[in-house]
Design a protein around this motif. Structure first.
Motif, short mmCIF file in Angstrom:
data_model
loop_
_atom_site.label_atom_id
_atom_site.label_comp_id
_atom_site.label_asym_id
_atom_site.label_seq_id
_atom_site.Cartn_x
_atom_site.Cartn_y
_atom_site.Cartn_z
N PRO A 1 0.85 -1.36 0.05
CA PRO A 1 -0.04 -0.10 -0.01
C PRO A 1 0.78 1.34 -0.18
N GLY A 2 2.08 1.08 0.02
CA GLY A 2 3.16 2.26 0.06
C GLY A 2 3.90 2.61 1.61
N VAL A 3 4.69 3.11 1.61
CA VAL A 3 5.42 3.60 2.62
C VAL A 3 4.96 4.38 3.77
N LEU B 1 9.48 8.40 16.74
CA LEU B 1 10.38 7.84 17.58
C LEU B 1 11.68 7.42 16.59
N THR B 2 11.25 7.13 15.50
CA THR B 2 12.43 6.95 14.30
C THR B 2 13.02 8.10 14.32
N GLN B 3 12.52 9.13 13.85
CA GLN B 3 13.19 10.40 13.58
C GLN B 3 14.03 10.81 14.86
N CYS B 4 13.36 10.66 16.45
CA CYS B 4 14.36 10.72 17.23
C CYS B 4 15.53 10.13 17.22
N THR C 1 14.31 7.00 6.82
CA THR C 1 13.42 7.95 7.01
C THR C 1 13.03 8.73 5.76
N ARG C 2 11.96 9.02 5.90
CA ARG C 2 11.36 9.90 4.81
C ARG C 2 11.61 11.33 5.19
N GLN C 3 12.69 11.95 4.29
CA GLN C 3 13.00 13.42 4.62
C GLN C 3 11.81 14.60 4.57
#
Length: 113
Positions: free
Chosen positions: A76-78, A84-87, A97-99
């Motif tokens: 279905p897409g990203v 938390l991932t960005q942290c 990560t998606r910028q």
């Protein structure tokens, strides 16, 4: 599969131990959950103790929430990058990560001559 442990700050700003399994991959479509086992390997490191087997004391065992693995055609897409991932990425953990891109009127792809 082993996981790398790092001491990092969580979303609340407090330090904790976080484990990252960079080599995890599932090639079969379906619903899955992961089982995590925390063991005390320090009992294997003591000098002068006799080693009877390759076991280590299990401290905890838990299952993850269920998640779905899709085939390429049904994907279905990203999902957006979580806070938390960005942290963790901000603390130099290498994670996909998606910028977030700054919007400047659509001129970002034009070069100045």
């Amino acid at each position: 599969m082993g996981a790398v442990c790092q001491r990092l700050k969580g979303l609340n700003g407090e330090y904790g131990l976080f484990f990252f399994a960079h080599d995890l991959g599932i090639r079969t479509e379906g619903n899955f959950s992961l089982r995590f086992t925390l063991v005390d390997i320090t009992t294997r490191l003591s000098v002068g103790s006799a080693v009877k087997d390759d076991s280590a004391p299990i401290l905890a065992r838990i299952f993850s929430k269920s998640f779905t693995v899709y085939s390429a055609k049904r994907f279905p897409g990203v999902l957006p990058t979580t806070d938390l991932t960005q942290c963790f990425a901000d603390q130099s953990v290498r994670l996909p990560t998606r910028q977030k891109r700054a919007h400047n009127g659509g001129n970002s792809s034009k070069r100045k001559k």
